[in-house]
Motif scaffolding. Structure first.
Motif, PDB file in Angstrom:
ATOM      1  N   SER A 213       0.804  -1.222   0.000  1.00  0.00           N
ATOM      2  CA  SER A 213       0.000   0.000   0.000  1.00  0.00           C
ATOM      3  C   SER A 213       0.836   1.271   0.000  1.00  0.00           C
ATOM      4  N   ASP A 214       2.167   1.152   0.081  1.00  0.00           N
ATOM      5  CA  ASP A 214       3.008   2.345   0.190  1.00  0.00           C
ATOM      6  C   ASP A 214       3.021   3.171  -1.094  1.00  0.00           C
ATOM      7  N   GLU A 215       2.986   2.491  -2.240  1.00  0.00           N
ATOM      8  CA  GLU A 215       3.052   3.195  -3.514  1.00  0.00           C
ATOM      9  C   GLU A 215       1.959   2.693  -4.451  1.00  0.00           C
ATOM     10  N   ARG A 216       1.572   3.547  -5.387  1.00  0.00           N
ATOM     11  CA  ARG A 216       0.550   3.139  -6.347  1.00  0.00           C
ATOM     12  C   ARG A 216       1.118   2.088  -7.297  1.00  0.00           C
ATOM     13  N   LEU A 217       0.231   1.300  -7.878  1.00  0.00           N
ATOM     14  CA  LEU A 217       0.657   0.280  -8.832  1.00  0.00           C
ATOM     15  C   LEU A 217       1.168   0.937 -10.111  1.00  0.00           C
ATOM     16  N   ASP A 218       2.273   0.419 -10.610  1.00  0.00           N
ATOM     17  CA  ASP A 218       2.860   0.929 -11.856  1.00  0.00           C
ATOM     18  C   ASP A 218       2.310   0.090 -13.006  1.00  0.00           C
ATOM     19  N   TRP A 219       1.047   0.335 -13.361  1.00  0.00           N
ATOM     20  CA  TRP A 219       0.315  -0.576 -14.240  1.00  0.00           C
ATOM     21  C   TRP A 219       0.187  -0.094 -15.681  1.00  0.00           C
ATOM     22  N   TYR A 220       0.641   1.120 -15.987  1.00  0.00           N
ATOM     23  CA  TYR A 220       0.391   1.665 -17.322  1.00  0.00           C
ATOM     24  C   TYR A 220       1.587   2.454 -17.841  1.00  0.00           C
ATOM     25  N   ASP A 221       1.563   2.688 -19.156  1.00  0.00           N
ATOM     26  CA  ASP A 221       2.476   3.619 -19.817  1.00  0.00           C
ATOM     27  C   ASP A 221       1.653   4.782 -20.363  1.00  0.00           C
ATOM     28  N   TYR A 222       2.247   5.963 -20.347  1.00  0.00           N
ATOM     29  CA  TYR A 222       1.592   7.114 -20.964  1.00  0.00           C
ATOM     30  C   TYR A 222       2.265   7.402 -22.296  1.00  0.00           C
ATOM     31  N   LYS A 223       1.492   7.305 -23.384  1.00  0.00           N
ATOM     32  CA  LYS A 223       2.015   7.537 -24.722  1.00  0.00           C
ATOM     33  C   LYS A 223       1.805   9.006 -25.087  1.00  0.00           C
TER      34      LYS A 223
END
Length: 309
Positions: free
Chosen positions: A180-190
């Motif tokens: 819960s410390d950090e948000r999930l790194d689930w995406y890339d921004y194009k």
């Protein structure tokens, strides 16, 4: 002075050209979801009767580039009276009305496609993962706000790369470092298309000893509006998944999917599937059936209506 004017005009022209290219990229962008497969439905060789277990029609691919994972497929039909989702299992989805959490059972009967309304500027949307219902600030496993997704304090996760969602059936023997410390790194921004694109990986979530696999699909809804996060979720091994037996979410399927080959996790490229009634009178005489098939929430091209006799 003339050279400066020419230089300025050249810069303006270059900006116009680049702006036009960028506009075309944005307006013509399509997410890498769905399939190019096309299907053909044909009437069953057996005539429909008053019985409630008729073989209705067969479906095969008329054009096929890949086998399709059943966890990402949805097959439903409409007999003019109601629309019914078909399943390889015993249950299918119910419509639960307006909710910020919208789960839909896939045709494999064990995987849900969930869409989360994360549009609020000020508040998180809370998810009760085991029940696939909207939670609260004091009772949740994941929380969503726009692109931000966090686990709750009692939940951990790990990432699996280079594996098909269907092929991951066991709890991985590795450290669960997501918390819960950090948000999930689930995406890339194009930046070239100004789009959020989910990364091609699977999260395995440990929720108090029950394990779930999650694969993010999209950040956009059917109208291409942002902040609607969709993902696949299924339980691993013998983990408890009460959503599968919740009468608010699922009910007995009125039509079933029978595979012509051995039962598998894929609708194979050369495979014909058969749609049967499941103790429910869908068609007892000549009738027209509408067919709806989606893959990763995207419509698959093919036969839209079929006349049964």
């Amino acid at each position: 002075m003339m050279n400066l004017r020419n230089l300025g005009a050249g810069i303006v022209l270059l900006l116009i050209v680049l702006g036009g290219i960028w506009f075309v990229m944005i307006s013509s962008y399509e997410e890498d979801l769905g399939t190019k497969n096309e299907y053909l439905a044909v009437d069953s060789v057996n005539n429909v009767t008053m019985e409630k277990n008729n073989s209705l029609f067969d479906i095969s691919f008329s054009n096929s580039e890949e086998s399709l994972e059943w966890s990402k497929l949805s097959v439903s039909i409409d007999n003019g009276t109601e629309r019914m989702a078909c399943s390889k299992g015993n249950f299918t989805s119910n419509e639960i009305g307006k909710s910020k959490i919208a789960p839909k059972l896939s045709s494999d009967g064990v995987t849900f496609t969930v869409t989360v309304d994360a549009t609020s500027e000020d508040d998180f949307t809370y998810l009760d993962l085991s029940n696939l219902l909207e939670g609260s600030v004091s009772n949740f496993n994941l929380r969503f706000s726009k692109t931000d997704i966090y686990l709750s304090e009692n939940v951990t996760g790990t990432i699996i790369d280079d594996v098909n969602f269907e092929d991951l059936i066991n709890i991985p023997n590795q450290e669960f470092t997501e918390n819960s410390d950090e948000r999930l790194d689930w995406y890339d921004y194009k930046i070239t298309t100004h789009r959020v694109e989910p990364e091609d990986k699977i999260y395995v979530i440990n929720n108090n000893g029950n394990y779930f696999k999650i694969k993010f699909l999209s950040y956009y809804n059917d109208e291409d509006e942002p902040r609607y996060v969709s993902f696949l979720v299924s339980a691993l091994e013998d983990s408890d998944f009460p959503a599968l037996s919740n009468p608010l979410l699922v009910s007995p399927a009125k039509c079933t999917i029978i595979e012509s080959t051995f039962k598998s996790d894929f609708w194979e490229q050369d495979e014909t599937i058969m749609i049967y009634e499941n103790n429910f009178d869908i068609c007892s005489d000549n009738c027209t059936i509408k067919i709806f098939i989606t893959y990763e929430n995207i419509s698959v091209k093919g036969t839209q209506t079929i006349l049964l006799s």
